[in-house]
Design an enzyme around this catalytic site. Structure first.
Site, PDB file in Angstrom:
ATOM      1  CE  LYS A  34      -0.602   0.511   4.704  1.00 18.73           C
ATOM      2  NZ  LYS A  34      -0.024   1.664   5.183  1.00 18.73           N
ATOM      3  CB  THR A  35       4.126   2.249   1.644  1.00 19.25           C
ATOM      4  OG1 THR A  35       2.781   1.764   3.335  1.00 19.25           O
ATOM      5  CG2 THR A  35       4.630   3.679   2.231  1.00 19.25           C
ATOM      6  CG  ASP A 217      -1.036   4.849   4.701  1.00 14.39           C
ATOM      7  OD1 ASP A 217      -1.819   3.682   5.060  1.00 14.39           O
ATOM      8  OD2 ASP A 217       0.108   4.721   5.342  1.00 14.39           O
ATOM      9  CD  GLU A 218      -2.207   1.865   8.198  1.00 13.13           C
ATOM     10  OE1 GLU A 218      -3.651   1.330   7.957  1.00 13.13           O
ATOM     11  OE2 GLU A 218      -1.434   1.882   8.468  1.00 13.13           O
ATOM     12  CD  GLN A 248      -3.409  -4.864   8.896  1.00 11.35           C
ATOM     13  OE1 GLN A 248      -2.767  -4.526   9.359  1.00 11.35           O
ATOM     14  NE2 GLN A 248      -2.855  -4.728   7.273  1.00 11.35           N
ATOM     15  NE  ARG A 622       1.616  -7.201  11.615  1.00 10.88           N
ATOM     16  CZ  ARG A 622       1.299  -6.436  10.036  1.00 10.88           C
ATOM     17  NH1 ARG A 622       1.883  -5.268   9.727  1.00 10.88           N
ATOM     18  NH2 ARG A 622      -0.441  -6.630   9.447  1.00 10.88           N
TER      19      ARG A 622
END
Length: 684
Positions: A34-35, A217-218, A248, A622
């Site tokens: 995504k980044t 973002d997020e 998330q 993770r």
């Protein structure tokens, strides 16, 4: 059209970068790049679409994420093209808006920002209690109301439980105190700009002209306030890209609302939906387990992660007899795996649900001389005693620092109370000057009696004397040599009698521990001043207490990372050990539902289990190559052994709890250490 910013992207990523026909929602699964999508889109906007950089704004939640995005954009485009681009946190943007539009909120442009501790001190004075739990609960409730854009009147109307009624009463006085100090708290940095845009067409249109394209973002972590801020900034043009993952969403406890993702599709019916489902991080066996767990939650959007990395190692699950055995076992496994896999220490992470689990793990790591760093815990510079001393230094270097003035003037207590400060704050607000400057003016004299004014001016005179010794010169005064910083620091500590104050308010052991922290700080400052030949004023300004408080995370040491699950979000590690995967801990069982009516309590429980499941999903994803879970049959809490069951999430991952191996507890710690040494010697 140039394709340089879409090379190497998969089809879904490319679609997200190139879409500019209106609002766009990118559902980005864990590890799906995504980044990269956000930064490539910024580059595409600046270079191929010739957007002026000053009109592009990207928002995220942490300074670390903002820095990472900025670095990536700099590698993609010429620095001259990116000049003026804003990539910041929501709160940094809020400060920028408020500084420019302060008059709309009845504030001076140099208003003060109170951090969590400063704000808690006001609540403590209003409640007149030292019960930290009660104080934090009131602070949290007020924070949630601000995030939901509820003012004190609205909060009083919906307050249902006795603790909410108390919080609503405090909320009104708390806001009045902040206003008197010409100060805002952290939540106000979002709430006030949103309110300004709601009320003022002029301010709204001015900022909408500035922001021609917005990237967020997020998005699943946004609260009501942040959602409204995005709406006001983008207006009817709605040129924005929101990137988020409903799987998330783990911050409901601080006001984030997962519904914001679904709300976008109803508020913007024409929104383009792009799903990023290819995971570039984890092996397929890890993703299969993650997908299994999350399918138990109701879905806002259907999404299934997949990877081209192959199946990878099987997930291990180990039952332990106690948390001590669990900690020793994980330390030994990591020590052994480092040799077997020829890995670095930083390739390993130990994750857990709560900070309280770290102590016993740290002990086990130290026993085996394993280097580790810990996140999600308290930084040295966040400790109350360190912040107390820094407040004096900040004030000496800059008397306009109102939060530093309030903290220093009231710690230790010297007869300056809340009512005195409120009156001083109101006067300073009217005169548009700092609290420090206000206390010396004649105009304050009719408003305060001698008993209130005397300690204020005594304190003010003391600070002026220290400033003089440090070389501060007012216009018209003769320039003189500053005394060495070390001498002034020692005299300052002695004059405020801080050691005595600690022993007056605390038992001997905690007082001793806090005093050691103060001496450590002073020692560090003195060494810094001597090494760089700095006076006190230079020391405070150039050591830049701001950067000191946000110590750089850039240099990642070669050490095992210990972290809470919440603090691990957004990070990745080749090998992850997830501890305490048991009922009551993960999912965590809270007491929030105790004073609710049964129907509401049942709904709240369902909602919380769903959030805990998302937290488990974050923990699983993770891991890149191997994942190891453990749970304890008994866990020690407050001097009693609690019997535990394996977490429901283990079975939901498709792993059978019945076939788990039970770790024998017959070996003494000494024998375990000997066994490990023998194992390591064999490998050398």
């Amino acid at each position: 059209m140039s394709t340089s910013f879409t090379e190497g992207l998969n089809a879904a990523q490319r679609e997200a970068v190139l879409y500019l026909d209106g609002p766009c929602l990118v559902l980005a699964g864990a590890g799906s790049g995504k980044t990269r999508v956000i930064t490539q889109k910024i580059a595409y906007l600046l270079v191929d679409c010739a957007y002026p950089s000053r009109n592009v704004l990207a928002l995220t939640f942490t300074n670390k994420a903002a820095r990472e995005m900025e670095d990536r954009v700099k590698r993609l485009v010429d620095p001259s093209v990116a000049k003026g681009l804003t990539i910041s946190t929501f709160h940094s943007l809020g400060v920028k808006i408020l500084r420019e539009e302060a008059h709309h909120a009845g504030l001076k442009p140099q208003f003060s920002i109170f951090d969590s501790d400063d704000a808690l001190a006001i609540i403590q004075d209003l409640l007149a209690t030292t019960d930290r739990g009660r104080l934090r609960s009131v602070q949290q409730t007020i924070s949630l109301w601000k995030n939901a854009m509820l003012d004190p009147d609205a909060a009083a109307n919906i307050a249902a439980t006795p603790s909410e009624v108390e919080a609503a009463r405090v909320y009104r006085s708390y806001n009045a105190t902040l206003a008197a100090y010409q100060a805002v708290d952290f939540d106000d940095l979002i709430a006030l700009p949103a309110q300004i845009f709601e009320r003022s067409v002029e301010a709204r249109e001015k900022w909408q002209k500035k922001v021609r394209y917005l990237l967020v973002d997020e998005y699943q972590d946004t609260n009501v306030c942040q959602y409204r801020l995005v709406q006001w900034l983008t207006g009817t043009r709605a040129m924005f890209t929101a990137v988020g993952d409903d799987d998330q969403a783990i911050y409901a406890w601080r006001g984030a609302t997962i519904e914001n993702l679904a709300k976008l599709t109803t508020d913007y019916p024409q929104i383009k939906l792009v799903k990023l489902e290819q995971n570039y991080r984890s092996s397929q066996s890890i993703l299969v387990a993650a997908n299994h767990v999350i399918t138990k939650n109701p879905k806002l959007f259907e999404k299934k992660l997949w990877s081209e990395h192959g199946m990878g190692d099987a997930i291990s699950v180990t039952a332990m007899t106690s948390d001590e055995v669990e900690a020793e076992n994980v330390a030994m496994k990591i020590s052994s795996a480092r040799f077997e896999k020829q890995a670095a220490w930083k390739d390993f992470a130990i994750l857990y649900r709560g900070n309280h689990q770290s102590r016993i793990v740290e002990q086990a790591m130290r026993n085996l001389h394993i280097p580790y760093t810990i996140s999600g815990g308290q930084s040295f510079f966040d400790k109350a005693e360190v912040r107390d001393i820094l407040a004096y230094l900040r004030l000496i270097a800059n008397e306009d620092d109102d939060p530093a003035f309030i903290r220093a003037a009231t710690t230790p207590k010297r007869g300056i109370g809340q009512a005195t400060l409120q009156t001083l704050g109101q006067y300073a607000g009217e005169r548009k000057i700092s609290l420090f400057e206000a206390l010396f003016e004649q105009g304050i004299e009719p408003r305060l009696n001698v008993r209130q004014l005397e300690p204020l001016r005594t304190f003010g005179a003391f600070i002026v004397r220290v400033q003089y010794r440090a070389g501060r010169v007012e216009p018209g005064q003769t320039v003189h040599a500053a005394e060495p910083a070390g001498v002034i620091l020692d005299d300052l500590l002695s004059a405020i009698q801080y050691e005595r104050y600690l022993y007056d308010i605390l038992d001997e052991k905690p007082a001793q521990s806090r005093w050691q922290n103060v001496l450590e700080l002073i020692g560090w400052l003195k060494r810094k001043a001597e090494a760089d030949n700095m006076g006190l004023i230079d020391l405070v300004q150039h050591v830049a207490l701001v950067t000191m408080l946000e110590r750089s995370e850039e240099d990642e040491p070669d050490a095992v990372k210990l972290s809470t699950l919440h603090a691990s979000k957004g990070l990745e590690y080749p090998h992850v050990y997830l501890l305490g995967v048991e009922e009551g801990l993960l999912p965590h069982m809270g007491r929030d539902e105790e004073d609710m009516d049964p129907t509401k309590a049942a709904d709240a429980l369902v909602s919380r289990i769903q959030e805990e499941r998302r937290l488990m999903y974050v923990g699983i994803t993770r891991a890149q190559r191997s994942l190891h879970l453990s749970w304890c049959q008994k866990r020690r809490r407050a001097r009693e052994d609690l019997v535990r069951e394996p977490s429901r999430f283990i079975e939901e991952m498709g792993l059978s709890a019945a076939s788990l191996q039970l770790q024998p507890d017959t070996m003494s710690p000494k024998n375990r250490l000997e066994m490990l040494k023998a194992m390591l010697n064999k490998k050398n």
